[in-house]
Design a protein around this motif. Structure first.
Motif, PDB file in Angstrom:
ATOM      1  N   THR A 148       0.865  -1.075   0.049  1.00 46.00           N
ATOM      2  CA  THR A 148      -0.123   0.088   0.033  1.00 46.00           C
ATOM      3  C   THR A 148       0.807   1.300   0.001  1.00 46.00           C
ATOM      4  N   TRP A 149       0.134   2.425  -0.047  1.00 44.30           N
ATOM      5  CA  TRP A 149       1.190   3.636  -0.305  1.00 44.30           C
ATOM      6  C   TRP A 149       0.381   4.813   0.194  1.00 44.30           C
ATOM      7  N   GLY A 150       0.772   6.083   0.030  1.00 48.28           N
ATOM      8  CA  GLY A 150       0.026   7.391   0.510  1.00 48.28           C
ATOM      9  C   GLY A 150       0.907   8.608   0.081  1.00 48.28           C
ATOM     10  N   LYS A 151       0.290   9.632   0.148  1.00 44.56           N
ATOM     11  CA  LYS A 151       1.166  10.923  -0.432  1.00 44.56           C
ATOM     12  C   LYS A 151       2.335  11.286   0.462  1.00 44.56           C
ATOM     13  N   ASP A 152       2.526  10.572   1.882  1.00 45.71           N
ATOM     14  CA  ASP A 152       3.575  10.703   2.567  1.00 45.71           C
ATOM     15  C   ASP A 152       3.619   9.441   3.490  1.00 45.71           C
ATOM     16  N   LEU A 153       4.557   9.366   4.382  1.00 46.55           N
ATOM     17  CA  LEU A 153       4.729   8.266   5.037  1.00 46.55           C
ATOM     18  C   LEU A 153       3.665   8.071   6.208  1.00 46.55           C
ATOM     19  N   ALA A 154       3.189   9.165   6.557  1.00 46.15           N
ATOM     20  CA  ALA A 154       2.060   9.221   7.669  1.00 46.15           C
ATOM     21  C   ALA A 154       0.761   8.468   7.034  1.00 46.15           C
ATOM     22  N   GLU A 155       0.657   8.872   5.828  1.00 49.20           N
ATOM     23  CA  GLU A 155      -0.630   8.560   5.073  1.00 49.20           C
ATOM     24  C   GLU A 155      -0.657   6.758   4.978  1.00 49.20           C
ATOM     25  N   ALA A 156       0.642   6.675   4.459  1.00 51.64           N
ATOM     26  CA  ALA A 156       0.954   5.017   3.907  1.00 51.64           C
ATOM     27  C   ALA A 156       1.001   4.369   5.239  1.00 51.64           C
ATOM     28  N   LYS A 157       1.328   4.814   6.423  1.00 51.56           N
ATOM     29  CA  LYS A 157       1.070   3.914   7.617  1.00 51.56           C
ATOM     30  C   LYS A 157      -0.234   3.755   8.076  1.00 51.56           C
ATOM     31  N   ARG A 158      -1.052   5.056   7.991  1.00 56.13           N
ATOM     32  CA  ARG A 158      -2.473   4.809   8.241  1.00 56.13           C
ATOM     33  C   ARG A 158      -3.110   3.789   7.354  1.00 56.13           C
ATOM     34  N   GLN A 159      -2.831   3.603   6.202  1.00 58.12           N
ATOM     35  CA  GLN A 159      -3.369   2.716   5.211  1.00 58.12           C
ATOM     36  C   GLN A 159      -3.158   1.469   5.425  1.00 58.12           C
ATOM     37  N   ILE A 160      -1.888   0.956   6.021  1.00 58.67           N
ATOM     38  CA  ILE A 160      -1.445  -0.178   6.198  1.00 58.67           C
ATOM     39  C   ILE A 160      -2.095  -0.671   7.714  1.00 58.67           C
ATOM     40  N   GLU A 161      -2.298   0.199   8.526  1.00 56.83           N
ATOM     41  CA  GLU A 161      -3.173  -0.090   9.484  1.00 56.83           C
ATOM     42  C   GLU A 161      -4.632  -0.346   9.605  1.00 56.83           C
ATOM     43  N   ILE A 162      -5.058   0.415   8.662  1.00 54.60           N
ATOM     44  CA  ILE A 162      -6.424   0.180   8.209  1.00 54.60           C
ATOM     45  C   ILE A 162      -6.676  -1.119   7.364  1.00 54.60           C
ATOM     46  N   LEU A 163      -5.891  -1.505   6.506  1.00 57.21           N
ATOM     47  CA  LEU A 163      -6.080  -2.742   5.585  1.00 57.21           C
ATOM     48  C   LEU A 163      -5.741  -3.641   6.457  1.00 57.21           C
ATOM     49  N   GLU A 164      -4.810  -3.817   7.240  1.00 51.98           N
ATOM     50  CA  GLU A 164      -4.304  -4.869   8.170  1.00 51.98           C
ATOM     51  C   GLU A 164      -5.465  -5.115   9.038  1.00 51.98           C
ATOM     52  N   PHE A 165      -6.122  -4.357   9.475  1.00 52.55           N
ATOM     53  CA  PHE A 165      -7.297  -4.384  10.437  1.00 52.55           C
ATOM     54  C   PHE A 165      -8.663  -5.051   9.665  1.00 52.55           C
ATOM     55  N   LEU A 166      -8.797  -4.573   8.571  1.00 58.62           N
ATOM     56  CA  LEU A 166      -9.942  -5.119   7.626  1.00 58.62           C
ATOM     57  C   LEU A 166      -9.667  -6.508   7.354  1.00 58.62           C
ATOM     58  N   PHE A 167      -8.437  -7.070   6.802  1.00 56.51           N
ATOM     59  CA  PHE A 167      -7.966  -8.232   6.346  1.00 56.51           C
ATOM     60  C   PHE A 167      -8.144  -9.245   7.845  1.00 56.51           C
ATOM     61  N   GLU A 168      -7.675  -8.888   8.920  1.00 61.90           N
ATOM     62  CA  GLU A 168      -7.946  -9.667  10.338  1.00 61.90           C
ATOM     63  C   GLU A 168      -9.591  -9.966  10.375  1.00 61.90           C
ATOM     64  N   VAL A 169     -10.309  -8.723  10.260  1.00 57.68           N
ATOM     65  CA  VAL A 169     -11.779  -9.135  10.382  1.00 57.68           C
ATOM     66  C   VAL A 169     -12.297 -10.129   9.242  1.00 57.68           C
ATOM     67  N   MET A 170     -12.149  -9.749   7.924  1.00 56.54           N
ATOM     68  CA  MET A 170     -12.512 -10.557   7.149  1.00 56.54           C
ATOM     69  C   MET A 170     -11.828 -12.061   7.230  1.00 56.54           C
ATOM     70  N   GLY A 171     -10.743 -12.197   7.686  1.00 53.95           N
ATOM     71  CA  GLY A 171     -10.152 -13.603   7.851  1.00 53.95           C
ATOM     72  C   GLY A 171     -10.656 -14.245   8.816  1.00 53.95           C
ATOM     73  N   ARG A 172     -10.962 -13.412  10.069  1.00 50.53           N
ATOM     74  CA  ARG A 172     -11.562 -14.103  11.265  1.00 50.53           C
ATOM     75  C   ARG A 172     -12.966 -14.411  10.992  1.00 50.53           C
ATOM     76  N   LYS A 173     -13.736 -13.603  10.264  1.00 53.27           N
ATOM     77  CA  LYS A 173     -15.182 -13.914   9.738  1.00 53.27           C
ATOM     78  C   LYS A 173     -15.388 -15.173   9.079  1.00 53.27           C
ATOM     79  N   ARG A 174     -14.379 -15.261   8.137  1.00 57.90           N
ATOM     80  CA  ARG A 174     -14.449 -16.515   7.319  1.00 57.90           C
ATOM     81  C   ARG A 174     -14.019 -17.910   8.087  1.00 57.90           C
ATOM     82  N   GLY A 175     -13.006 -17.546   8.967  1.00 59.24           N
ATOM     83  CA  GLY A 175     -12.839 -18.660   9.944  1.00 59.24           C
ATOM     84  C   GLY A 175     -13.934 -19.231  10.608  1.00 59.24           C
TER      85      GLY A 175
END
Ligand SMILES: [Zn+2]
Length: 208
Positions: free
Chosen positions: A176-203
């Motif tokens: 993932t990426w962002g206009k700067d490091l702060a935005e990219a870090k935010r995106q990775i935190e959000i996406l990793e959260f969403l992946f875990e929610v999806m993964g656990r739901k599927r589990g």
């Protein structure tokens, strides 16, 4: 004020250690970069083979648009070509790549070339998203050990999915990426959260 290489390298190392601490980039996995200068393009990027839990500013090098080291010492990440492709095609100011458990699992959970996430409040954490009704479609690309050869394919996929906030590599991880490091870090935190929610739901669904 222009950021110095040393300052940016320090911030990148901090983000890298954070990803390690969250379990998203264990051992030497993952790599992180941020644009130091746009013209001529100069990118600060992690060197290969460094334990991300011990990442220091001295483990970061500056490279030019061809991937040649122009400051610092060490070999840039094996996936440098991908970082340069994302900076070029997305105008990104920072690119982060993790090898988390959930991104690895979900990258293999569908065979149709993309992962769709929808209906979750945390989607609003992604840049430009204002509602949980957003439908995030992340392309899934096949893994390879030759990213120089694969770079044109990645750039084509990024062009085909201009709205995507990241992409997955099958059996490998997330970019993932962002206009700067702060935005990219935010995106990775959000996406990793969403992946875990999806993964656990599927589990849970698998157990039923
Ligand atoms: Zn990787």
């Amino acid at each position: 004020m222009t950021t110095t290489f040393e300052t940016l390298a320090g911030h990148l190392a901090e983000v890298g250690r954070h990803c390690y601490e969250r379990g998203w980039a264990l051992g030497t996995s993952g790599n992180f970069s941020a644009v130091l200068r746009k013209d001529p393009l100069t990118l600060a990027i992690t060197t290969s083979g460094v334990d991300k839990g011990l990442l220091e500013a001295s483990d970061i090098v500056a490279i030019d648009a061809q991937g040649r080291v122009v400051q610092g010492s060490g070999t840039p990440s094996a996936e440098t070509t991908l970082h340069l492709a994302i900076v070029r095609s997305r105008g990104a100011g920072a690119v982060l790549h993790t090898h988390s458990v959930w991104s690895t699992i979900l990258s293999e959970a569908t065979g149709d070339g993309s992962l769709t996430i929808e209906g979750l409040e945390m989607l609003k954490g992604l840049t430009g998203v204002g509602t949980h009704a957003h439908r995030e479609k992340l392309p899934i690309v096949e893994n390879t050990q030759d990213w120089i050869a694969a770079a044109p394919r990645i750039e084509a996929i990024l062009r085909e999915h201009p709205e995507a906030h990241g992409f997955l590599i099958r059996g490998h991880g997330l970019y993932t990426w962002g206009k700067d490091l702060a935005e990219a870090k935010r995106q990775i935190e959000i996406l990793e959260f969403l992946f875990e929610v999806m993964g656990r739901k599927r589990g849970i669904a698998w157990q039923q």
